[in-house]
Design a protein around this motif. Sequence first.
Motif, PDB file in Angstrom:
ATOM      1  N   GLN A  17     -19.017   5.765  36.730  1.00  0.00           N
ATOM      2  CA  GLN A  17     -19.248   4.844  37.849  1.00  0.00           C
ATOM      3  C   GLN A  17     -18.654   5.401  39.145  1.00  0.00           C
ATOM      4  O   GLN A  17     -19.300   5.390  40.190  1.00  0.00           O
ATOM      5  CB  GLN A  17     -18.642   3.474  37.532  1.00  0.00           C
TER       6      GLN A  17
ATOM      7  N   TYR B 120     -20.545   6.089  42.675  1.00  0.00           N
ATOM      8  CA  TYR B 120     -20.140   5.489  43.953  1.00  0.00           C
ATOM      9  C   TYR B 120     -19.911   6.591  44.998  1.00  0.00           C
ATOM     10  O   TYR B 120     -20.290   6.450  46.157  1.00  0.00           O
ATOM     11  CB  TYR B 120     -18.854   4.656  43.784  1.00  0.00           C
TER      12      TYR B 120
ATOM     13  N   GLU C 298     -28.176   8.545  33.589  1.00  0.00           N
ATOM     14  CA  GLU C 298     -28.881   7.759  32.565  1.00  0.00           C
ATOM     15  C   GLU C 298     -28.991   8.541  31.257  1.00  0.00           C
ATOM     16  O   GLU C 298     -28.865   7.995  30.168  1.00  0.00           O
ATOM     17  CB  GLU C 298     -30.252   7.345  33.085  1.00  0.00           C
TER      18      GLU C 298
ATOM     19  N   HIS D 256     -31.592  -0.638  41.053  1.00  0.00           N
ATOM     20  CA  HIS D 256     -30.311  -0.082  40.587  1.00  0.00           C
ATOM     21  C   HIS D 256     -30.049  -0.609  39.178  1.00  0.00           C
ATOM     22  O   HIS D 256     -29.709  -1.775  39.013  1.00  0.00           O
ATOM     23  CB  HIS D 256     -29.182  -0.488  41.520  1.00  0.00           C
TER      24      HIS D 256
END
Length: 226
Positions: free
Chosen positions: A54, A58, A82, A112
């Motif tokens: 994550q 970001y 993914e 998203h």
Amino acid sequence: MTAVLSAPPSIENACYREYLKALLEGDRPRCAEVVQEQLARGVSLKKVYLDLIQQAMYEVGTLWERNAVSIAAEHLASASTELLLAQIYPQIFAQPHKDRRAIIACVPRELHQIGARMVADFFELHGWHSFSLGANTPTAALVSMIRERDPDVVGLSMSLLFNRPHLEAMLDEISREFPTLELFLGGRAFTGDDAGRQAREELMQRYQKLVYFESLNELEDYLTNV
Ligand code: B12
């Protein structure tokens, strides 16, 4: 002699930087190696998700905002992420399962889907059966899956605040058809700034069954106590 309890391992900065570099270069094998090395070191899956995967996405967003990376690089990073999640999934699925079901979907027009996918994985890690419908889920499709699968929880993900009218239309429909169903809400649209905070508070007032979760940490509290 007293045993010294060591703190659970975390992602080190050098490792994070190496992962981010590989992600931006499109070096998927190296990204996968870094992930597996961290899991083998005993870093929890939650930390790998939050502090590596994550965090890197970001940062890709911040770099893209500053024109420091191209749109193509952002797409490449999303596709690689993914793929990595799909590679980790068998490890998650190996957990014993109970008779609990969650459906996770992104609201209409919302592209998203990585966060929603992580949330679905996290339910699975805690022994739930999760069904991840991905980006831009039509309301009618979600409603028919709720009827079919009879979930304990439906989780909705939204990253862009301007998709709020689509979220509300979806919530109106689900609340009318399934008034007792637990509804979870999350996503970047509701984190950080005042507009997001105000939106989530208004939504929770309007929809009695709606609960907002800031991150996997709060979700973990729920999943370990339920
Ligand atoms: C990758 C990405 C894309 C990819 C998405 C690909 C994909 N397969 O998902 C693509 C290229 C499609 C894209 C498109 C756009 N994007 Co974009 N994107 C990003 C980026 C870089 C990363 C998103 C991500 O994967 N985050 C990682 C996940 C794990 O984090 P997360 O979503 O926050 O999820 C966590 C929590 O929020 C929570 N959570 C999330 N959902 C839920 C649901 C429940 C039930 C629960 C309990 C918890 C929960 O748990 C998750 C795990 O911890 C962000 C940057 C950022 N800071 O987020 C920009 C970002 C979100 N995008 C942005 C923009 C502007 C766009 C576009 C409008 C660009 C354009 N002009 O076309 C389009 C809009 C497309 C659309 N209609 O949806 C802006 C939004 C700014 C804003 N103020 O709203 C951002 C912030 C970039 C930026 N810095 O400006 N994007």
